[in-house]
Scaffold this motif. Structure first.
Motif, PDB file in Angstrom:
ATOM      1  N   SER A 159      -7.533 -21.198 -21.988  1.00  0.00           N
ATOM      2  CA  SER A 159      -6.230 -22.060 -22.443  1.00  0.00           C
ATOM      3  C   SER A 159      -5.356 -21.119 -23.358  1.00  0.00           C
ATOM      4  CB  SER A 159      -6.537 -23.059 -23.295  1.00  0.00           C
ATOM      5  OG  SER A 159      -7.407 -22.691 -24.298  1.00  0.00           O
ATOM      6  N   VAL A 160      -4.318 -21.455 -23.472  1.00  0.00           N
ATOM      7  CA  VAL A 160      -3.338 -20.642 -24.629  1.00  0.00           C
ATOM      8  C   VAL A 160      -3.993 -20.569 -25.716  1.00  0.00           C
ATOM      9  CG1 VAL A 160      -1.125 -20.641 -25.663  1.00  0.00           C
ATOM     10  CG2 VAL A 160      -1.321 -21.505 -23.234  1.00  0.00           C
ATOM     11  N   HIS A 161      -4.042 -19.559 -26.387  1.00  0.00           N
ATOM     12  CA  HIS A 161      -4.734 -19.270 -27.686  1.00  0.00           C
ATOM     13  C   HIS A 161      -4.241 -18.317 -28.527  1.00  0.00           C
ATOM     14  CE1 HIS A 161      -8.122 -18.894 -30.404  1.00  0.00           C
ATOM     15  NE2 HIS A 161      -8.103 -17.547 -30.132  1.00  0.00           N
ATOM     16  N   HIS A 162      -3.705 -18.419 -29.731  1.00  0.00           N
ATOM     17  CA  HIS A 162      -3.306 -17.665 -30.586  1.00  0.00           C
ATOM     18  C   HIS A 162      -4.477 -16.844 -31.461  1.00  0.00           C
ATOM     19  CE1 HIS A 162       0.959 -18.797 -30.033  1.00  0.00           C
ATOM     20  NE2 HIS A 162       0.569 -19.921 -30.115  1.00  0.00           N
ATOM     21  N   PHE A 163      -4.526 -15.445 -31.248  1.00  0.00           N
ATOM     22  CA  PHE A 163      -5.619 -14.672 -32.075  1.00  0.00           C
ATOM     23  C   PHE A 163      -5.164 -14.356 -33.306  1.00  0.00           C
ATOM     24  CE2 PHE A 163      -5.673 -13.980 -27.307  1.00  0.00           C
ATOM     25  CZ  PHE A 163      -7.142 -14.151 -27.070  1.00  0.00           C
ATOM     26  N   ALA A 164      -6.068 -15.068 -34.334  1.00  0.00           N
ATOM     27  CA  ALA A 164      -5.773 -14.987 -35.886  1.00  0.00           C
ATOM     28  C   ALA A 164      -6.170 -13.623 -36.140  1.00  0.00           C
ATOM     29  CB  ALA A 164      -6.440 -15.920 -36.551  1.00  0.00           C
ATOM     30  N   ASP A 165      -5.853 -13.161 -37.308  1.00  0.00           N
ATOM     31  CA  ASP A 165      -6.082 -11.958 -37.841  1.00  0.00           C
ATOM     32  C   ASP A 165      -7.652 -11.628 -38.198  1.00  0.00           C
ATOM     33  OD1 ASP A 165      -3.355 -11.471 -37.857  1.00  0.00           O
ATOM     34  OD2 ASP A 165      -2.904 -11.648 -40.042  1.00  0.00           O
ATOM     35  N   GLU A 166      -7.978 -12.665 -38.826  1.00  0.00           N
ATOM     36  CA  GLU A 166      -9.870 -12.343 -38.983  1.00  0.00           C
ATOM     37  C   GLU A 166     -10.405 -12.258 -37.683  1.00  0.00           C
ATOM     38  OE1 GLU A 166      -8.625 -16.675 -39.700  1.00  0.00           O
ATOM     39  OE2 GLU A 166      -7.653 -14.980 -40.036  1.00  0.00           O
ATOM     40  N   GLU A 167      -9.801 -12.908 -36.658  1.00  0.00           N
ATOM     41  CA  GLU A 167     -10.603 -13.067 -35.279  1.00  0.00           C
ATOM     42  C   GLU A 167     -10.412 -11.464 -34.760  1.00  0.00           C
ATOM     43  OE1 GLU A 167     -10.236 -15.156 -31.174  1.00  0.00           O
ATOM     44  OE2 GLU A 167      -9.064 -15.831 -32.412  1.00  0.00           O
ATOM     45  N   ILE A 168      -9.240 -10.989 -34.892  1.00  0.00           N
ATOM     46  CA  ILE A 168      -8.935  -9.771 -34.336  1.00  0.00           C
ATOM     47  C   ILE A 168      -9.974  -8.650 -35.054  1.00  0.00           C
ATOM     48  CG2 ILE A 168      -7.428  -8.128 -34.264  1.00  0.00           C
ATOM     49  CD1 ILE A 168      -5.168 -10.076 -33.578  1.00  0.00           C
ATOM     50  N   ALA A 169     -10.174  -8.905 -36.509  1.00  0.00           N
ATOM     51  CA  ALA A 169     -10.817  -7.894 -37.329  1.00  0.00           C
ATOM     52  C   ALA A 169     -12.153  -8.005 -36.867  1.00  0.00           C
ATOM     53  CB  ALA A 169     -10.313  -8.365 -38.979  1.00  0.00           C
ATOM     54  N   LEU A 170     -12.640  -9.054 -36.646  1.00  0.00           N
ATOM     55  CA  LEU A 170     -14.133  -9.284 -36.049  1.00  0.00           C
ATOM     56  C   LEU A 170     -14.266  -8.623 -34.627  1.00  0.00           C
ATOM     57  CD1 LEU A 170     -15.346 -12.684 -37.067  1.00  0.00           C
ATOM     58  CD2 LEU A 170     -15.941 -10.739 -38.256  1.00  0.00           C
ATOM     59  N   LEU A 171     -13.377  -8.901 -33.834  1.00  0.00           N
ATOM     60  CA  LEU A 171     -13.475  -8.185 -32.406  1.00  0.00           C
ATOM     61  C   LEU A 171     -13.340  -6.538 -32.825  1.00  0.00           C
ATOM     62  CD1 LEU A 171     -11.289 -10.294 -29.919  1.00  0.00           C
ATOM     63  CD2 LEU A 171     -13.529  -9.665 -29.959  1.00  0.00           C
ATOM     64  N   THR A 172     -12.513  -6.172 -33.771  1.00  0.00           N
ATOM     65  CA  THR A 172     -12.478  -4.645 -34.179  1.00  0.00           C
ATOM     66  C   THR A 172     -13.734  -4.122 -34.392  1.00  0.00           C
ATOM     67  OG1 THR A 172      -9.939  -4.866 -34.567  1.00  0.00           O
ATOM     68  CG2 THR A 172     -11.094  -2.874 -35.353  1.00  0.00           C
ATOM     69  N   VAL A 173     -14.365  -5.059 -35.334  1.00  0.00           N
ATOM     70  CA  VAL A 173     -15.712  -4.609 -35.927  1.00  0.00           C
ATOM     71  C   VAL A 173     -16.624  -4.417 -34.400  1.00  0.00           C
ATOM     72  CG1 VAL A 173     -17.640  -4.923 -37.124  1.00  0.00           C
ATOM     73  CG2 VAL A 173     -15.429  -5.314 -38.279  1.00  0.00           C
ATOM     74  N   LEU A 174     -16.727  -5.461 -33.642  1.00  0.00           N
ATOM     75  CA  LEU A 174     -17.628  -5.317 -32.812  1.00  0.00           C
ATOM     76  C   LEU A 174     -17.311  -4.186 -31.790  1.00  0.00           C
ATOM     77  CD1 LEU A 174     -19.838  -6.589 -30.917  1.00  0.00           C
ATOM     78  CD2 LEU A 174     -18.240  -8.036 -29.967  1.00  0.00           C
ATOM     79  N   ALA A 175     -15.915  -3.965 -31.409  1.00  0.00           N
ATOM     80  CA  ALA A 175     -15.457  -2.833 -30.649  1.00  0.00           C
ATOM     81  C   ALA A 175     -15.794  -1.493 -31.173  1.00  0.00           C
ATOM     82  CB  ALA A 175     -13.596  -2.726 -30.597  1.00  0.00           C
ATOM     83  N   ASP A 176     -15.914  -1.379 -32.445  1.00  0.00           N
ATOM     84  CA  ASP A 176     -16.336  -0.069 -33.117  1.00  0.00           C
ATOM     85  C   ASP A 176     -17.565   0.243 -32.920  1.00  0.00           C
ATOM     86  OD1 ASP A 176     -13.785   0.611 -34.019  1.00  0.00           O
ATOM     87  OD2 ASP A 176     -14.255  -0.335 -36.193  1.00  0.00           O
ATOM     88  N   HIS A 177     -18.633  -0.940 -32.968  1.00  0.00           N
ATOM     89  CA  HIS A 177     -19.893  -0.834 -32.479  1.00  0.00           C
ATOM     90  C   HIS A 177     -20.141  -0.486 -30.872  1.00  0.00           C
ATOM     91  CE1 HIS A 177     -21.871  -1.783 -36.266  1.00  0.00           C
ATOM     92  NE2 HIS A 177     -21.173  -2.678 -36.460  1.00  0.00           N
TER      93      HIS A 177
END
Length: 613
Positions: free
Chosen positions: A168-186
């Motif tokens: 569905s349509v979804h707005h990615f919040a900053d804290e969500e993006i931050a968590l994804l970034t941490v996961l992406a770094d790992h």
């Protein structure tokens, strides 16, 4: 609008640890699983699938994918996924790849994230025109929003992207993006480690393979040296080509036949193996590998010329590399053995030639040593010998020497099988063979002369070999006269068109007797008195009265037969005979005059042939 995923907030003094710890444990457990998977050396695709699955599990996404550059670094391709169908992955990778070389205004979200090193989110792909190229596959897969987070190395270089999708349509919040970034770094650390481990594994595999190849090469060299040593020892021990043939047959478990470039079999390991016959082998060119798919033919070269061939019988399987090496070594050792044998033969033949030259020359100073020298070569000149002299005709001038050498080689090969051995050599463009007198009958001697003639004539297809046999010579002084008589007979046979036969001097009757006269000068004078005017007429007028006379006598004094043989009119024959009668003063209708003319013609031929010899 879908609800935001449950995320673990950053703890502070007012937070509730009891509610935060399970979520932290879940994240740590997931990251630890990725780390463990990398540490255990699992394949890179498995690591990438785990990263995508972990992102979907932790963040509640329906689909996730890990994209990395293809080998050309011109596009991103999906290498790890969770929830994405194989059809979607294949379509994107093959038909709609994420290009890295497009302008910023039209580039995909993944390429933008890869280029800038910053996350790129799309809340509604249907409302984003730049996503149009992937709209069809997106609808088929069933997602409406997406985010692409770059996987960054420690040096700030992107090595891939982590893409996450929602239905569905979804707005990615900053804290969500931050968590994804941490996961992406790992994930980036795991990907880098997995790649390093994979590269190290590849290098180790390459080293292991290289080490195995080196061991194989070492074993091959050792086996090759052993083969060369064994074959060389056989040659040094005097085993010759037959020994090499047997050794090679044992080494490669196949029947072997080795022949020289004249077709003579030098060695054969099996008498039952049906090798090609002489004709089939002769018709096989040196660059043909097989005959009827059953036999291999390997050339033996010496100074870049083929001197022999190795024939190899069929086997249950193709030759291995070491067996091929054995054949090559056998060819090398065979060429060296043939060179040694050829050198020894040349020395022996030269000594034989010098001995026969002195014996047939009759020089008193040389005659004192011929018996002793012949003894050292294995020949006894104190017993009587019969002489066979062979002339080769029909050969081009530049080929005469090589044909004579080939002929004497064949005759010497035959002579070595005889006991006692005949003495043979090339003397003045003819082959002379002295056959020891051991009580042979006249027929046996004739058969031997024919054998020698056939051996000499087989060197060149168009060569014509004629042999003349002179009976027993008891003393050393007889050999020179016997040789002159034989040479005269060969010249006479060629003059009368009787080449290509084995003839004894005794078969020539009166001619043979006349050829044995030591002084032929009286014969020449007699012939000149009777037929001199006719010969001079032919020389000055360009006629051939002597030829007509010879044909007339051969046709039994019948003019019509003479005309048919000479392809002229009988009247012309009559005119020429009358001219001969006028020049000689003799009447060809009288038997006594005819006999005197015939004798003069024969005597003249004998005198001419004696002077030619």
């Amino acid at each position: 609008m879908t609800s935001k995923p449950k995320v673990a907030p950053v703890p502070d003094h007012d937070s509730h640890p009891a509610r935060e710890l399970p979520e932290v444990h879940r994240w740590l457990s997931s990251v630890r699983k990725i780390t463990k998977t990398v540490a255990t050396g699992r394949p890179l695709p498995e690591v990438l699938d785990l990263i995508a699955h972990t992102a979907a599990l932790l963040m509640g996404y329906e689909f996730c994918g890990v994209l990395i550059p293809d080998p050309t670094r011109r596009a991103l391709v999906i290498e790890g996924s969770s929830g994405l169908s194989a059809h979607y992955i294949a379509q994107v990778n093959a038909d709609r790849p994420v290009r890295l070389d497009q302008a910023e205004s039209v580039e995909a979200p993944s390429s933008a994230a890869f280029r800038t090193g910053a996350p790129v989110a799309i809340a509604d792909i249907e409302a984003t025109p730049q996503f149009a190229p992937w709209g069809g596959v997106a609808r088929e897969q069933g997602y409406r929003s997406m985010i692409s987070v770059p996987l960054m190395e420690s040096k700030g270089v992107a090595i891939g992207t982590l893409n996450c999708y929602r239905r569905s349509v979804h707005h990615f919040a900053d804290e969500e993006i931050a968590l994804l970034t941490v996961l992406a770094d790992h994930a980036a650390i795991a990907l880098t480690t997995a790649r390093l481990r994979s590269d190290e594994t590849k290098r180790m595999d390459e080293l292991v393979l290289l080490n195995e190849e080196l061991h194989q090469q070492r074993d091959l060299l050792q086996k090759s040296e052993d083969i060369h040593r064994r074959l060389t020892e056989i040659a040094l021990r005097g085993g010759g080509v037959p020994g090499i043939t047997t050794a090679l047959s044992i080494l490669i478990s196949r029947a072997i036949l080795i022949e020289d470039n004249h077709g003579t079999v030098l060695g054969r390991s099996s008498r039952t193996e049906p090798f090609p016959d002489d004709r089939a082998r002769a018709e096989t060119t040196s660059d043909e590998a097989s005959v009827a798919g059953e036999f291999r033919c390997h050339s033996v070269l010496l100074a870049e010329s083929e001197v022999a061939r190795i024939w190899i019988s069929r086997g249950q399987s193709p030759l291995t590399s070491i067996e091929d090496r054995a054949v090559e070594h056998a060819a090398l050792v065979t060429s060296l053995e043939l060179l040694r044998s050829r050198t020894a033969d040349e020395v022996r033949w030269r000594l034989h030639g010098d001995l026969l030259s002195d014996l047939l020359g009759g020089e008193p100073s040389a005659m004192d040593t011929v018996v002793e020298r012949a003894g050292r070569l294995g020949h006894n000149l104190t017993i009587g010998h019969s002489m066979v002299v062979v002339a080769l005709t029909g050969i081009e001038g530049e080929l005469v020497d090589s044909c004579l050498q080939q002929a004497i080689g064949r005759i010497n090969g035959w002579a070595e099988t005889m006991t006692p051995q005949p003495l043979s050599a090339v003397h003045r463009d003819r082959i002379v063979v002295l056959i020891p007198d051991i009580g042979q009958s006249r027929d046996t001697l004739a058969d031997t002369a024919e054998k020698i003639r056939v051996l000499a004539g087989s060197t060149v297809p168009k060569a014509v070999a004629t042999s003349i046999t002179v009976g027993r010579s008891a003393g050393l002084g007889d050999y020179a006269l016997a040789h002159r008589s034989a040479v005269g007979a060969l010249s006479l046979l060629a003059l009368t068109g009787r080449s290509g036969a084995a003839v004894s001097l005794d078969d020539l009757g009166l001619v043979g007797l006349l050829l044995q006269l030591d002084d032929t000068e009286q014969l020449v004078q007699y012939a000149d008195r009777v037929l001199g005017p006719v010969r001079r007429h032919d020389n000055t007028r360009g006629t051939d009265l002597i030829g007509t006379l010879r044909a007339y006598l051969a046709c039994g004094l019948i003019s019509s037969d003479t005309a048919r043989v000479l392809h002229i009119h009988p009247n012309t024959v009559g005119q020429r005979l009358r001219r001969i009668q006028t020049l000689t003063g003799m009447d060809l209708t009288r038997p006594d005059h005819t006999m005197e003319i015939a004798v003069a013609l024969t005597v003249g031929d004998v005198g001419d042939s004696s002077r030619t010899g």
